[in-house]
Design an enzyme around this catalytic site. Sequence first.
Site, PDB file in Angstrom:
ATOM      1  N   LYS A 109       0.888  -1.216  -0.183  1.00 58.15           N
ATOM      2  CA  LYS A 109      -0.088  -0.004   0.002  1.00 58.15           C
ATOM      3  C   LYS A 109       0.997   1.394  -0.087  1.00 58.15           C
ATOM      4  O   LYS A 109       0.445   2.261  -0.500  1.00 58.15           O
ATOM      5  CB  LYS A 109      -0.997  -0.080   1.102  1.00 58.15           C
ATOM      6  CG  LYS A 109      -2.107  -1.178   0.739  1.00 58.15           C
ATOM      7  CD  LYS A 109      -2.910  -1.200   1.942  1.00 58.15           C
ATOM      8  CE  LYS A 109      -4.105  -2.208   1.517  1.00 58.15           C
ATOM      9  NZ  LYS A 109      -3.754  -3.507   1.559  1.00 58.15           N
TER      10      LYS A 109
HETATM   11  C1  LIG Z   1      -4.364  -4.390   0.800  1.00 55.79           C
HETATM   12  C2  LIG Z   1      -3.581  -5.643   0.678  1.00 55.79           C
HETATM   13  C3  LIG Z   1      -3.917  -6.825  -0.289  1.00 55.79           C
HETATM   14  C4  LIG Z   1      -5.018  -6.730  -1.081  1.00 55.79           C
HETATM   15  O1  LIG Z   1      -5.082  -5.783  -2.011  1.00 55.79           O
HETATM   16  P1  LIG Z   1      -6.328  -5.185  -2.888  1.00 55.79           P
HETATM   17  O2  LIG Z   1      -5.919  -4.134  -3.741  1.00 55.79           O
HETATM   18  O3  LIG Z   1      -7.364  -4.749  -1.539  1.00 55.79           O
HETATM   19  O4  LIG Z   1      -6.933  -6.488  -3.565  1.00 55.79           O
HETATM   20  C5  LIG Z   1      -3.021  -7.857  -0.513  1.00 55.79           C
HETATM   21  N1  LIG Z   1      -1.796  -8.053   0.336  1.00 55.79           N
HETATM   22  C6  LIG Z   1      -1.768  -7.153   1.305  1.00 55.79           C
HETATM   23  C7  LIG Z   1      -0.482  -7.617   2.210  1.00 55.79           C
HETATM   24  C8  LIG Z   1      -2.524  -6.011   1.547  1.00 55.79           C
HETATM   25  O5  LIG Z   1      -2.053  -4.922   2.609  1.00 55.79           O
END
Ligand SMILES: *Cc1c(COP(=O)(O)O)cnc(C)c1O
Length: 490
Positions: A109
């Site tokens: 993120k």
């Molecule tokens: C948020 C997240 C995901 C999922 O990503 P999306 O964009 O919501 O599909 C997968 N792995 C981790 C570690 C995350 O923090």
Amino acid sequence: MFYQSTRSDHRVNSLQAILEGIAPDGGLYLPVDLSSVKVDPADLADKSFEEMAAVILHTLFDEFSESEMADMVRRAYGGKFETEDVTPTVKVGQDYVLELFRGPTSAFKDVALSMLPVLITEAKKKLGIREKIMILTATSGDTGKAALEGFHDVDGTGIIVFYPNGGVSAVQKAQMVTQVGKNVTVCAIEGNFDDAQTGVKNTFAACAKMDLTQYGVRLSSANSINIGRLAPQIVYYYKSYCDLVAAGEIAMGDPVSFVVPTGNFGDILAGYFAKCMGLPVARLVCASNENDVLTEFLTTGRYDRRRVFHRTNSPSMDILVSSNLERMLYLAAHGDYAKIAGYMKALNEIGEYTVDDALLAELKKTFFAGCCSQDETLAAIGRTYETYGYLCDTHTAVAVDVAAAYKKTEPAEKVIILSTASPYKFPVSVLTALGETPDEDEFRVMEQLNERTGVPVPAALADLKEKKVLHTDVIPKDSILDYVLKKVEG
Ligand SMILES: *Cc1c(COP(=O)(O)O)cnc(C)c1O
């Protein structure tokens, strides 16, 4: 460039889309004609991550000139990631792993939430908006910290993060409650993540009826419904592809497939954008954990959120309503927004919808879906480490497992697996997967994992234990609105 809601013919320019986050009709913003937005990977081949980001983001948000965008990208990423190329791709066995976790909070993120604050503040300037933008976020762990890291001390913004007391890991909690910055607030609520999420949604709804501008404030969200958060994720698909070309693993133009550990469908949707924009993507493989609502949907066309919610060892993918799927449906339905509004209404009111055969066929052209259990997740970590010496986290392991299933369908193309978190973010599960017994203290478990594997602990996680706790508020779950109003008025 103009952006259009997925639920009506409402249109705004890209600056407004970034600032508003969500359309007034509840829909999500998409470029009016995505198929006319093109970026040829051959033109990016010898560029750095930041240079690629400037080209791609300028193309999508052309109210910013390319040089303005280049400057914004430098401010967003410069010196903040462990590796200069931000998102490196490494070869693991026959496949490739795209490491998205080299940022300040060790989760993918960071890539989008480093850029979003810059996009918001610059959009605000161009639109001549004076009010402070207050970001409200409910988090199950990763989003909150990445948003705090992105927005702390950004002029003209404030951020309040709510997390469930006892509902995040010790490492995640420590990351949040030690957050520095004069514009940040972190608060625990007595309740679970859904309570936090509902409280924040209700606060948005209540505040929409008040006039917060009298306090010089507008609320906004750092959630992946914001197009300004989605767009930066397109960049690493191009970067990884160009890295494979540069390494001689593929030739420019060869198709590749990406396997994406999926929750809210934001990350994988960015891959679909890349494909529409001209990146040679064969398939996008949607990997889920035991919360397999997307596997069922992409296989049968039926989306049913009325199912048991599983708390798994890949908690950032524990999700039953994947918000960004709405954008994908709109694109696959060629812009038939009335149809999408109908599906979303059914999802809200009944809890399910089934798409028509034509739409499902369109989705299946691009997407392959699979899921795995928690045991299979741990087995994938163990297998990958024993066979290749590569240590991955639980979310990445879900993708590793589903990639193996996908490859049995005999695809000819190379496969790139997206790695979304550092193994040190989920050290208890990862150490268990290696057959060791984790200590009760999660910080000690990081050391154990380091002693067992020699993989370095990310610096920001290593010195968490020594950091001062700055946020101790705990409130009842029904006090979120009051808490926010006090901050806004204060
Ligand atoms: C948020 C997240 C995901 C999922 O990503 P999306 O964009 O919501 O599909 C997968 N792995 C981790 C570690 C995350 O923090």
